[in-house]
Design a protein around this motif. Sequence first.
Motif, PDB file in Angstrom:
ATOM      1  N   TRP A   1      -8.428  22.343 -20.510  1.00  0.00           N
ATOM      2  CA  TRP A   1      -8.698  21.478 -21.651  1.00  0.00           C
ATOM      3  C   TRP A   1      -7.721  21.758 -22.781  1.00  0.00           C
ATOM      4  O   TRP A   1      -7.173  20.838 -23.384  1.00  0.00           O
ATOM      5  CB  TRP A   1     -10.130  21.677 -22.133  1.00  0.00           C
ATOM      6  CG  TRP A   1     -10.449  20.825 -23.331  1.00  0.00           C
ATOM      7  CD1 TRP A   1     -10.784  19.500 -23.327  1.00  0.00           C
ATOM      8  CD2 TRP A   1     -10.462  21.227 -24.695  1.00  0.00           C
ATOM      9  NE1 TRP A   1     -11.010  19.070 -24.608  1.00  0.00           N
ATOM     10  CE2 TRP A   1     -10.812  20.116 -25.474  1.00  0.00           C
ATOM     11  CE3 TRP A   1     -10.211  22.448 -25.336  1.00  0.00           C
ATOM     12  CZ2 TRP A   1     -10.921  20.166 -26.850  1.00  0.00           C
ATOM     13  CZ3 TRP A   1     -10.320  22.493 -26.713  1.00  0.00           C
ATOM     14  CH2 TRP A   1     -10.666  21.357 -27.454  1.00  0.00           C
ATOM     15  N   ARG A   2      -7.483  23.043 -23.064  1.00  0.00           N
ATOM     16  CA  ARG A   2      -6.538  23.391 -24.137  1.00  0.00           C
ATOM     17  C   ARG A   2      -5.130  22.938 -23.787  1.00  0.00           C
ATOM     18  O   ARG A   2      -4.385  22.480 -24.650  1.00  0.00           O
ATOM     19  CB  ARG A   2      -6.578  24.890 -24.408  1.00  0.00           C
ATOM     20  CG  ARG A   2      -7.856  25.333 -25.093  1.00  0.00           C
ATOM     21  CD  ARG A   2      -7.858  26.823 -25.342  1.00  0.00           C
ATOM     22  NE  ARG A   2      -6.719  27.223 -26.146  1.00  0.00           N
ATOM     23  CZ  ARG A   2      -6.790  27.563 -27.423  1.00  0.00           C
ATOM     24  NH1 ARG A   2      -7.957  27.536 -28.029  1.00  0.00           N
ATOM     25  NH2 ARG A   2      -5.725  27.929 -28.090  1.00  0.00           N
ATOM     26  N   TYR A   3      -4.738  23.062 -22.522  1.00  0.00           N
ATOM     27  CA  TYR A   3      -3.400  22.635 -22.111  1.00  0.00           C
ATOM     28  C   TYR A   3      -3.233  21.128 -22.310  1.00  0.00           C
ATOM     29  O   TYR A   3      -2.258  20.663 -22.914  1.00  0.00           O
ATOM     30  CB  TYR A   3      -3.144  23.004 -20.647  1.00  0.00           C
ATOM     31  CG  TYR A   3      -1.893  22.386 -20.089  1.00  0.00           C
ATOM     32  CD1 TYR A   3      -0.648  22.885 -20.426  1.00  0.00           C
ATOM     33  CD2 TYR A   3      -1.961  21.291 -19.238  1.00  0.00           C
ATOM     34  CE1 TYR A   3       0.511  22.310 -19.926  1.00  0.00           C
ATOM     35  CE2 TYR A   3      -0.814  20.707 -18.737  1.00  0.00           C
ATOM     36  CZ  TYR A   3       0.425  21.235 -19.083  1.00  0.00           C
ATOM     37  OH  TYR A   3       1.562  20.646 -18.594  1.00  0.00           O
ATOM     38  N   PHE A   4      -4.189  20.351 -21.800  1.00  0.00           N
ATOM     39  CA  PHE A   4      -4.076  18.902 -21.915  1.00  0.00           C
ATOM     40  C   PHE A   4      -4.242  18.437 -23.358  1.00  0.00           C
ATOM     41  O   PHE A   4      -3.635  17.448 -23.768  1.00  0.00           O
ATOM     42  CB  PHE A   4      -5.075  18.201 -20.990  1.00  0.00           C
ATOM     43  CG  PHE A   4      -4.698  18.307 -19.546  1.00  0.00           C
ATOM     44  CD1 PHE A   4      -3.477  17.829 -19.099  1.00  0.00           C
ATOM     45  CD2 PHE A   4      -5.553  18.898 -18.636  1.00  0.00           C
ATOM     46  CE1 PHE A   4      -3.117  17.933 -17.758  1.00  0.00           C
ATOM     47  CE2 PHE A   4      -5.197  19.007 -17.293  1.00  0.00           C
ATOM     48  CZ  PHE A   4      -3.972  18.521 -16.874  1.00  0.00           C
ATOM     49  N   ARG A   5      -5.042  19.135 -24.136  1.00  0.00           N
ATOM     50  CA  ARG A   5      -5.177  18.786 -25.551  1.00  0.00           C
ATOM     51  C   ARG A   5      -3.849  19.005 -26.274  1.00  0.00           C
ATOM     52  O   ARG A   5      -3.465  18.200 -27.133  1.00  0.00           O
ATOM     53  CB  ARG A   5      -6.291  19.617 -26.186  1.00  0.00           C
ATOM     54  CG  ARG A   5      -6.565  19.286 -27.601  1.00  0.00           C
ATOM     55  CD  ARG A   5      -7.117  17.894 -27.707  1.00  0.00           C
ATOM     56  NE  ARG A   5      -7.013  17.465 -29.083  1.00  0.00           N
ATOM     57  CZ  ARG A   5      -7.326  16.275 -29.512  1.00  0.00           C
ATOM     58  NH1 ARG A   5      -7.786  15.378 -28.670  1.00  0.00           N
ATOM     59  NH2 ARG A   5      -7.198  15.961 -30.750  1.00  0.00           N
ATOM     60  N   ALA A   6      -3.129  20.067 -25.944  1.00  0.00           N
ATOM     61  CA  ALA A   6      -1.812  20.314 -26.542  1.00  0.00           C
ATOM     62  C   ALA A   6      -0.832  19.216 -26.130  1.00  0.00           C
ATOM     63  O   ALA A   6      -0.003  18.773 -26.948  1.00  0.00           O
ATOM     64  CB  ALA A   6      -1.290  21.683 -26.133  1.00  0.00           C
ATOM     65  N   GLN A   7      -0.918  18.761 -24.879  1.00  0.00           N
ATOM     66  CA  GLN A   7      -0.056  17.664 -24.432  1.00  0.00           C
ATOM     67  C   GLN A   7      -0.338  16.397 -25.239  1.00  0.00           C
ATOM     68  O   GLN A   7       0.587  15.721 -25.693  1.00  0.00           O
ATOM     69  CB  GLN A   7      -0.288  17.370 -22.951  1.00  0.00           C
ATOM     70  CG  GLN A   7       0.171  18.459 -22.019  1.00  0.00           C
ATOM     71  CD  GLN A   7       1.671  18.515 -21.935  1.00  0.00           C
ATOM     72  OE1 GLN A   7       2.295  19.367 -22.538  1.00  0.00           O
ATOM     73  NE2 GLN A   7       2.244  17.607 -21.195  1.00  0.00           N
ATOM     74  N   VAL A   8      -1.599  16.074 -25.429  1.00  0.00           N
ATOM     75  CA  VAL A   8      -1.974  14.880 -26.184  1.00  0.00           C
ATOM     76  C   VAL A   8      -1.518  15.007 -27.636  1.00  0.00           C
ATOM     77  O   VAL A   8      -1.015  14.043 -28.220  1.00  0.00           O
ATOM     78  CB  VAL A   8      -3.503  14.648 -26.090  1.00  0.00           C
ATOM     79  CG1 VAL A   8      -3.965  13.602 -27.090  1.00  0.00           C
ATOM     80  CG2 VAL A   8      -3.882  14.245 -24.685  1.00  0.00           C
ATOM     81  N   ASP A   9      -1.658  16.178 -28.219  1.00  0.00           N
ATOM     82  CA  ASP A   9      -1.205  16.378 -29.594  1.00  0.00           C
ATOM     83  C   ASP A   9       0.298  16.174 -29.716  1.00  0.00           C
ATOM     84  O   ASP A   9       0.780  15.602 -30.697  1.00  0.00           O
ATOM     85  CB  ASP A   9      -1.586  17.767 -30.091  1.00  0.00           C
ATOM     86  CG  ASP A   9      -3.069  17.902 -30.389  1.00  0.00           C
ATOM     87  OD1 ASP A   9      -3.738  16.856 -30.540  1.00  0.00           O
ATOM     88  OD2 ASP A   9      -3.548  19.050 -30.472  1.00  0.00           O
ATOM     89  N   GLY A  10       1.048  16.618 -28.715  1.00  0.00           N
ATOM     90  CA  GLY A  10       2.497  16.406 -28.717  1.00  0.00           C
ATOM     91  C   GLY A  10       2.851  14.932 -28.631  1.00  0.00           C
ATOM     92  O   GLY A  10       3.734  14.447 -29.355  1.00  0.00           O
TER      93      GLY A  10
END
Length: 78
Positions: free
Chosen positions: A48-57
């Motif tokens: 979840w944290r990995y994909f959330r960082a991708q979305v934020d980028g």
Amino acid sequence: MIEIFGAQAGGSSGAPAGNPAQLAQGISMALYNTAFGLMVAIPALIFWRYFRAQVDGYLLAMELAAERFVRHLNTLRK
């Protein structure tokens, strides 16, 4: 700790109330469920944290592109 409560199979004589073996079995089951829950939750949190960082980028890149586009439209308007 899980194995200790799982190994509590025998009863002790003179117990005032309740069955210590059943109590130990219940605590053992609770510990197994907690361990399984953590085995599921920790990897899920990592993903979840990995994909959330991708979305934020992606969101940041879209905001910067939108700002550049608005500036470009303003220069065409003048």
